[in-house]
Structure formats: C-alpha cells, structure tokens
Design an enzyme around this catalytic site. Structure first.
Site, PDB file in Angstrom:
ATOM      1  CD  GLN A 383      -2.890   1.280   0.239  1.00 37.09           C
ATOM      2  OE1 GLN A 383      -3.420   0.238  -0.151  1.00 37.09           O
ATOM      3  NE2 GLN A 383      -3.202   2.476  -0.252  1.00 37.09           N
ATOM      4  CB  CYS A 384       3.781   2.264   2.049  1.00 30.73           C
ATOM      5  SG  CYS A 384       4.920   3.652   2.245  1.00 30.73           S
ATOM      6  N   GLY A 385       4.033   1.583  -0.981  1.00 23.45           N
ATOM      7  CA  GLY A 385       4.746   1.695  -2.243  1.00 23.45           C
ATOM      8  C   GLY A 385       3.848   2.182  -3.359  1.00 23.45           C
ATOM      9  CG  MET A 386      -0.710   1.787  -5.271  1.00 21.84           C
ATOM     10  SD  MET A 386      -2.357   1.150  -4.892  1.00 21.84           S
ATOM     11  CE  MET A 386      -2.793   2.156  -3.461  1.00 21.84           C
ATOM     12  CB  THR A 388       5.638   6.112  -2.351  1.00 22.87           C
ATOM     13  OG1 THR A 388       5.371   6.039  -0.941  1.00 22.87           O
ATOM     14  CG2 THR A 388       6.885   6.942  -2.587  1.00 22.87           C
TER      15      THR A 388
END
Length: 458
Positions: A383-386, A388
């Site tokens: 979720q964080c990578g998406m 960002t």
C-alpha cells in the site's frame, strides 16, 4: 525485467501509466520503439553554436528516444565546447548516448544547419541567432538561414535543442499532423516578443558572466542549470565559483530527467557527482548537504545570487529570507497533463516568498491510477509503495532544460543592463501563449559580481 518501484520508474514513461494509456510493461515497450535522427550540415560543424545544439539534442533525446538517437552526417572534427565530454564531436555524441551507425530511414528527423529538403513525415530544423532560438520546418525559408552570422549566445542553441526535442516528443506521442509544421521560438533577451523570427531583439554580445552562484537543488532543473553554465565562455583564469546544495542521492530514475546523471552514479550523493562534473569543467565548488531553510544566513563572502530548483514549499518560502540579493527560481509541472509547463520567479519582487508560495490546503485525494492498483493486488507493491509511486512527479529533461535557459538568461540579461522578469509562465505545447511580467524591483545598486567573458576568435 522491469524494476518497478517509487525510485526506479522512468519519470517520462510514467506519463503513459498515470494517464491510463498503458501498463508499465506496455509503456516501456512503447518508448523502446521511439527513434530519432539528428543530422548536421558538415560545413557548419566548426561553429561552437552548432556543436552546442547538436550535443544538447543528443543529451536530451537519449533520455526519451529509447529506440536510439542517431547522428547523421557527422565528420571527424574537434570538440570546441568546454564541457568534459572528450576531444572530438564523436566522443561527445557517444558520451551523451548517441549512435552514428545504422541510421534508420523512417524516424523523425531534426536538422542542425541550413534550409534542406523535407525528409519523412516529421522533419524540423533548429534556429539560433544572438539571443533568439527556435524551430521551423526543415524547408522553411526563414530570414536567419543561409547567412553567415557570428556565433549565437550559448544558451540560444540550448533552447533551440530543447524546443526541438519537445516537438519531436509531441509527434511520437500523439502523431498529430500539426507537429513540426509551424515555427516556434522566442528571444532570451526579449521573452515577451512574439515576433521572434522577424523582429531583431537588439541584444548585446555576451561581455560579462556571473562570478559566484549558489545552486539549490541538483535534480532535474539543477543539473540543467549546470549544463547551461558549463557552456558559457569563461576564461580559465576566471573560473565560476559554485556552492552546490542538495541532500539527495542519484536514484535509478534520476537519469530519465536529469542531464548530468548516469546509471553509474546511482547511490552516490548528487552534490559529490555534480561537484566532480563542475570541477572537470574548470569551475571551483563547495558543497552543502543539508536542507535549505530559513536557518541559513548568507555572509559577505558567499554568492549573493541563487539559482533554485527546489520542489518543496518550505524551501521556496525561505528564498528571500537568508540574505541573497537576487534569487531566480523555476518550478515545473508534475502531472501527466501539465509536465510540459514551467514557471519562473525572480526575488525580490512585488510579493514575498510567503505570498508566492502560500500554505496550500490539502488537495482532494485523486483516484490512484488503475495500473498501480493492479500492481498492489498482484503483490508487486504494498500500500505504501503504491501511494508513493503514484505521487511521484512526471517529468521530461527537455522541460528542465528549457527552464534553465530562461533562468540563466535572466541573470545574464541583468548583468548586461537588461530587464528582470518577475514571472515567466509557459507551456511547451503552446509557447506563443506564454505570460511574462517585468520585475519592478529597484536593483540598480546591487552588484552580484562578474567576470569578463572570453571573446570568440576572429
């Protein structure tokens, strides 16, 4: 295998993904098919301004035309540019990512030289004279061609190259029938003048250059600043003194937008790499590796002029609070639908930095493009990578290069007694619709320091 992540995705290719036109794999495949031919009239190859245009074209094009940038008509000639790119033009072409063998027949074409026969569906020429620069169809009978003229101010061929790559990119991306069929350009001395091609700007010869500069931010725009400064005719005994400030490292995606970055620099501090490049150019440098904010205080021995390429509001709001006599700042669009736009500011002006870059209310969260949702569901991104990756800016090197020519020209114009501009606002898809506002600040007593320019041999 494509490495998909917030720091690895090519920032220009990201346009296709963010717009929903293609998956990441499809977008890379599309760019892999983009090819460009740059041809040059051999009789012009000894001209410094022609060499500047050619090498800048190759540098910018190689970051977008992944299928190959081919230089046609190149002959063995020495490189007359002060950049650390080798002894010959061929060395410089190769160093910037160009090829000289296997030139295709069916690719878009950009010519550096005189009026020529139109070849292919897209064929334009670069033009530069004095402080004027632009592009025209290859066979366009313009008043600047086929006349022997003194070399142009060095930033004019840089601007012409930037506009040419922007137009070629528009053609391969959209296939529009109008791309490359109309003149487009401007004067760096008189950016408000729309009749750049027919009305002389009466610009002076380049006589003086900045002695000291502070560069804040060494990414997309900051490296373009360095490219432009590196082309100015400094005497070896009067080298430019630079303070280089940044906190970031070169990432895998940096070379897609930044003119002096290469894959071999990934993981290294931008300050160290750019300082090394500038020292090879013959400049003197010092580096600062902390965030720029209003905690700085400029002393009388520091550069009194700053060129800023920051992309954060707190840093921009501090620009007129630390003691600089003159600040020139450029910001770029960052979305798939506005990344070709730019805005230049000079400070001091009628507004303060706090007024220009006010605290923005949180924008309504936009829907994450479906491609990034797909990558999260497939486990490629969390979720964080998406989030960002979706928030990373779209960019193209030719936009930052255009911004740099305007910014450095502001300083050169000021040093030659010309008008400063409070803002210049433009979109490369409609250059004639730019907005230019003069800066009424009274800076006649401000002396930023200068050295005399090396004069061309006659």
């Amino acid at each position: 295998m494509i490495d998909i992540g917030p720091e690895t995705l090519d920032r220009t290719i990201k346009q296709l993904v963010d717009s929903g036109e293609a998956s990441i794999e499809e977008a890379y495949a599309i760019f892999a098919g983009y090819k460009l031919i740059i041809d040059v009239d051999p009789s012009h190859l000894e001209r410094v301004d022609v060499q500047i245009a050619l090498i800048t074209l190759v540098n910018l094009a190689s970051r977008i035309f992944h299928g190959g940038v081919y230089v046609d008509g190149l002959e063995a000639r020495p490189l007359h540019l002060p950049l650390p790119l080798g002894a010959t033009i061929a060395n410089a072409v190769i160093a910037c990512g160009g090829k000289m063998d296997g030139v295709p027949e069916d690719a878009p074409r950009i010519t550096v030289g005189s009026t020529c026969e139109y070849r292919g569906r897209f064929h334009i020429r670069t033009l530069f004279d004095g402080w004027r620069a632009g592009i025209v169809p290859a066979d366009y009978a313009d008043p600047l061609s086929d006349v022997i003229r003194p070399p142009a101010m060095p930033l004019a061929p840089v601007l012409a190259a930037s506009l040419a790559i922007a137009e070629a990119f528009e053609y391969v991306r959209t296939g529009t029938s109008t791309a490359g069929h109309f003149p487009s350009g401007m004067s760096l001395w008189s950016p408000h003048e729309l009749n750049w091609l027919t009305v002389p700007d009466n610009a002076p010869n380049l006589a003086v250059l900045p002695e000291k500069l502070w560069l804040i931010g060494l990414g997309h725009v900051g490296q373009a600043y360095l490219w432009c400064l590196g082309l100015l005719p400094y005497e070896p005994s009067a080298a430019l003194q630079l303070v280089l400030q940044d906190t970031d490292t070169v990432g895998p995606s940096t070379p897609s937008t930044s003119m002096l970055s290469a894959a071999s620099m990934v993981g290294h501090r931008k300050t160290r790499e750019m300082s090394a490049w500038a020292e090879r150019r013959g400049f003197r440098t010092s580096i600062i590796e902390r965030l720029f904010d209003d905690g700085f205080s400029i002393t009388h021995t520091d550069p009194s002029v700053a060129l800023c390429g920051l992309d954060n509001l707190p840093g921009r709001r501090a620009l007129d609070k630390v003691g600089f006599g003159l600040v020139i700042e450029t910001g770029l669009g960052s979305r798939y639908d506005d990344f070709r736009s730019l805005r230049l500011h000079t400070l001091p002006c009628r507004r303060t930095g706090d007024d220009i870059w006010t605290d923005m209310l949180p924008e309504k969260t936009e829907e994450v493009p479906s491609e990034y949702e797909r990558l999260r569901h497939s486990g490629v991104l969390d979720q964080c990578g998406m989030t960002t990756l979706a928030g990373k800016a779209v960019g193209a090197a030719f936009v930052g290069c255009t911004a740099a020519t305007l910014a450095v020209s502001e300083l050169l114009r000021f040093l030659h007694g010309g008008q400063l501009h409070e803002t210049i606002d433009l979109d490369l898809r409609g250059l004639d619709h730019r907005r230019v506002a003069t800066n009424p600040s009274f800076l006649s007593t401000f002396n930023p320091g200068f050295v005399y320019a090396k004069q061309p041999d006659h």
